[in-house]
Design an enzyme around this catalytic site. Structure first.
Site, PDB file in Angstrom:
ATOM      1  N   HIS A   1       9.591  34.353  77.545  1.00 20.30           N
ATOM      2  CA  HIS A   1       8.815  34.766  78.713  1.00 20.30           C
ATOM      3  C   HIS A   1       7.838  35.819  78.195  1.00 20.30           C
ATOM      4  O   HIS A   1       8.253  36.744  77.494  1.00 20.30           O
ATOM      5  CB  HIS A   1       9.686  35.438  79.783  1.00 20.30           C
TER       6      HIS A   1
ATOM      7  N   LYS B   1      13.783  42.284  74.839  1.00 19.01           N
ATOM      8  CA  LYS B   1      12.335  42.144  74.997  1.00 19.01           C
ATOM      9  C   LYS B   1      11.585  43.165  74.153  1.00 19.01           C
ATOM     10  O   LYS B   1      12.130  44.192  73.745  1.00 19.01           O
ATOM     11  CB  LYS B   1      11.945  42.300  76.463  1.00 19.01           C
TER      12      LYS B   1
ATOM     13  N   GLN C   1       0.793  37.642  88.194  1.00 18.43           N
ATOM     14  CA  GLN C   1       1.403  37.854  86.881  1.00 18.43           C
ATOM     15  C   GLN C   1       0.854  36.805  85.918  1.00 18.43           C
ATOM     16  O   GLN C   1       0.924  35.605  86.175  1.00 18.43           O
ATOM     17  CB  GLN C   1       2.926  37.735  86.984  1.00 18.43           C
TER      18      GLN C   1
ATOM     19  N   HIS D   1       5.352  30.705  79.466  1.00 23.15           N
ATOM     20  CA  HIS D   1       6.691  30.389  78.974  1.00 23.15           C
ATOM     21  C   HIS D   1       6.552  29.427  77.807  1.00 23.15           C
ATOM     22  O   HIS D   1       5.827  28.440  77.887  1.00 23.15           O
ATOM     23  CB  HIS D   1       7.550  29.796  80.097  1.00 23.15           C
TER      24      HIS D   1
ATOM     25  N   ARG E   1       7.439  41.155  95.251  1.00 22.07           N
ATOM     26  CA  ARG E   1       8.650  41.936  95.012  1.00 22.07           C
ATOM     27  C   ARG E   1       8.701  43.073  96.025  1.00 22.07           C
ATOM     28  O   ARG E   1       7.699  43.740  96.265  1.00 22.07           O
ATOM     29  CB  ARG E   1       8.662  42.506  93.585  1.00 22.07           C
TER      30      ARG E   1
ATOM     31  N   ASP F   1       1.652  35.047  83.491  1.00 23.38           N
ATOM     32  CA  ASP F   1       2.864  34.602  82.816  1.00 23.38           C
ATOM     33  C   ASP F   1       2.577  33.473  81.827  1.00 23.38           C
ATOM     34  O   ASP F   1       1.617  32.725  81.971  1.00 23.38           O
ATOM     35  CB  ASP F   1       3.850  34.061  83.853  1.00 23.38           C
TER      36      ASP F   1
ATOM     37  N   CYS G   1       9.291  32.232  86.199  1.00 24.78           N
ATOM     38  CA  CYS G   1      10.030  31.482  85.176  1.00 24.78           C
ATOM     39  C   CYS G   1      10.818  30.275  85.693  1.00 24.78           C
ATOM     40  O   CYS G   1      10.755  29.210  85.073  1.00 24.78           O
ATOM     41  CB  CYS G   1      10.920  32.408  84.359  1.00 24.78           C
TER      42      CYS G   1
END
Length: 636
Positions: free
Chosen positions: A510, A464, A381, A385, A363, A383, A334
């Site tokens: 997100h 979320k 990921q 946005h 991570r 992802d 992000c």
């Protein structure tokens, strides 16, 4: 008199005080016999609880998730009591209920063996037969510490001391000679725990910290009926056969090596599968109006401080120093996406702006938590946005929900949705959190979806929606998520020019669909037991010559298939055709094309399907037309 509102909306009146158990008995003795606990004004409570005011009241049975947790938590106490009888020197730590059972961590001299687990199970059966009364009582912290010190339970003393500062009494449960520090709730009677099994034993650090002592963790599961336990154990056996780690090795998809624990290596066939998923991702996102971007894997500390990750997530981040400056390998995409937004000034006409990224994130996970592709230290990921105005929030959420629904449907998954609300560790005003939570709730409600509320489990920057898909064995996996964020646009001072010519702050979504592509591959591997649908299969067609003289013919067939983008392999080994067919079946290839003298003479191939076996002969053009239709439709 107090008014008790039941789940169906009806109201019963009782003379206060009254226990939850007595309220349940007044509704139905049959319901009481099946009751595990209750929910009072939204809070899960023991049936021993005393109710002295108006409330909303719901009885929870084994069919309810919280009821099942209470059932399994009671089973964990029975196991702990059995362990203390058989191994009096064992030290007790914690024994929570988990999704499909329970575990208990013990400090013992030697790990339990399978034979030990059998002894513990046998002792548990004796305890259930004895059926000692389960009693709840409370002590002041000093008395609680004294009790646990007398019993030689240092871990319990540590836990009590942590809670002592809150000024509350400490609760315990007693069953026969066994007393356990516990907040509950528990069953009223352990006779309900009719069937249980201790499934395995592993090591686990106290509090999950490698600096602490290694404990012995015993896992188990419990059910009110033997038939339910039997069905569950059959499911576990089937899950073993489908284990993606086993199939990943057999099908040559991926491997994890000693040189990189938690960092998967994808092999050629695994990359075919992964790239097929990525191609599908790109296709659906282009149609949905997303732009694809790529952001750096390493960015400096100042960025992560500004985003809040340095303060809220640093223990999970890998850091390094470059030119005397702190940097971090990105755990999330992000902040990079925000920097892309800031590369130019935007107008309200540009919004909503949807930017997708297949970003490799890292991570730190404890070694004991690593599990094949399901729990890794680096993953891709998927992802995206979305930057938008406040007026566009609901429509954008709906668009993402529809996109996630279309993807899960394509793989044949059912799913349910959870709304996760503000956690204790959070950023931003209460007003923004309320607006964001209401937007998520209203969007899914207007689309006609049911959802559960998961209190306090939102991200630190916003609430979320989590999408939990269900595989063919009934297991659930949290994959997709939609997170609404008012905070990062504020922290990074994002702006757009409105229709009024003034500067305004955009709102940010997100979201992920697969979640982690690696983990999704693991889920798919187990869901399909490695027998992927033709459109996903790394090798879609295996070409099998009956004898060496038939290879040249099938080389020509292979060239024609490859010209149409069909993934195929030729088995040119000097083996009998039966052996080659069995090999292709073990490799779970969707189709086999066999060729011998008669096939070549007639200009055809003999088709064998993984699913239906022999399908007769056809021309290569006919086979290509059929398989292309199957691939393009993404048939399951």
């Amino acid at each position: 008199m107090i008014n008790v509102t039941l789940k169906d909306g009806s109201v019963n009146q009782y003379e206060a005080p009254i226990t939850a158990a007595d309220i349940t008995k007044s509704i139905s003795m049959g319901l009481y016999r099946n009751a595990c606990c209750c929910r009072v004004n939204g809070e899960v409570k023991d049936l021993r609880s005393v109710i002295d005011g108006d409330c909303e009241f719901e009885v929870l049975t084994f069919d309810d998730e919280d009821g099942k947790k209470t059932f399994n938590h009671t089973a964990s106490h029975i196991m702990a009591q059995a362990v203390k009888r058989l191994y009096p020197s064992a030290k007790l730590t914690i024994g929570p209920a988990i999704h499909d059972g329970f575990y208990y961590d013990f400090d013992i001299d030697e790990p339990f063996t399978p034979e030990d687990l059998e002894k513990i199970e046998a002792e548990m059966k004796k305890i259930v037969k004895e059926a000692p009364e389960i009693e709840r009582f409370e002590l002041e912290p000093a008395e609680a510490v004294k009790l646990m010190e007398e019993k030689g339970e240092p871990y319990k003393v540590e836990l009590i001391n942590e809670h002592a500062g809150k000024g509350e009494n400490i609760s315990f449960y007693r069953q026969g000679e066994f007393t356990e520090l516990c907040a509950g709730p528990h069953l009223m009677d352990m006779k309900a725990v009719k069937a249980f099994k201790l499934t395995n034993c592993t090591g686990a650090y106290w509090r999950g910290d490698a600096k602490n002592k290694m404990l012995c963790r015993v896992y188990g599961t419990a059910f009110p009926k033997a038939s339910m336990l039997e069905a569950h154990l059959e499911m576990l056996e089937e899950a073993k056969k489908r284990d993606h780690r086993k199939l990943g090795k057999e099908l040559e998809l991926f491997t994890i090596m000693e040189e990189g624990p938690g960092f998967p290596f994808f092999l050629p066939k695994g990359m075919e599968l992964k790239n097929t998923l990525i191609d599908y991702w790109r296709e659906i996102h282009r149609k949905a109006g997303y732009y694809e971007i790529q952001t750096p894997m390493i960015l400096n500390r100042a960025l992560w401080e500004r985003s809040g990750h340095w303060d809220h997530y640093k223990e999970n981040m890998y850091t390094t120093v470059i030119d005397d400056e702190d940097f971090a390998i990105k755990p999330m995409n992000c902040p990079g996406g925000i920097l892309v937004y800031k590369t130019k000034m935007h107008s309200y006409k540009d919004l909503p702006l949807r930017m997708g990224e297949l970003g490799l994130v890292h991570r730190h996970e404890l070694s004991g938590a690593l599990h094949g592709l399901m729990r890794v230290r680096c993953f891709t990921q998927d992802d995206a946005h979305i930057f938008m105005t406040r007026e566009q929030i609901k429509d954008e959420i709906k668009g993402v929900v529809r996109l996630i629904d279309s993807v899960y449907s394509a793989f044949g998954f059912n799913y349910h949705i959870e709304l996760s609300t503000k956690p204790e560790d959070s950023m931003g005003s209460e007003e923004d959190w309320e607006i964001a939570t209401a937007a998520l709730r209203d969007a899914v409600t207007e689309l006609g979806y049911d959802f559960e509320v998961n209190e306090g489990d939102g991200a630190f920057y916003g609430p979320k929606l989590d999408f939990h898909l269900t595989d063919c064995l009934g297991r659930t996996w949290q994959c997709g998520t939609i997170q609404l964020d008012f905070q990062l646009p504020e922290r990074f001072e994002l702006e757009y020019t409105g229709a009024d010519g003034a500067k305004h702050r955009p709102i940010m979504i997100h979201r992920v669909v697969f979640g982690s592509i690696e983990r999704f591959i693991g889920i798919l591997t187990e869901h399909f037991a490695g027998a992927f649908p033709t459109w996903l299969a790394p090798v879609q067609v295996k070409l099998l010559p009956i004898a060496d003289r038939h290879q040249e013919y099938l080389e020509g067939v292979r060239a024609r298939l490859e010209a149409h983008g069909i993934r195929c392999e030729l088995d040119d080994r000097s083996e009998k055709i039966g052996f080659k067919i069995r090999s292709a079946q073990l490799e779970k290839v969707p189709y086999m094309l066999v060729a011998g003298d008669k096939d070549i003479e007639n200009g055809v191939v003999s088709v064998r399907s993984r699913k239906d076996g022999e399908q007769g002969s056809c021309t290569v053009d006919e086979f290509i037309a059929n398989i292309e239709k199957e691939i393009s439709s993404k048939s399951l």
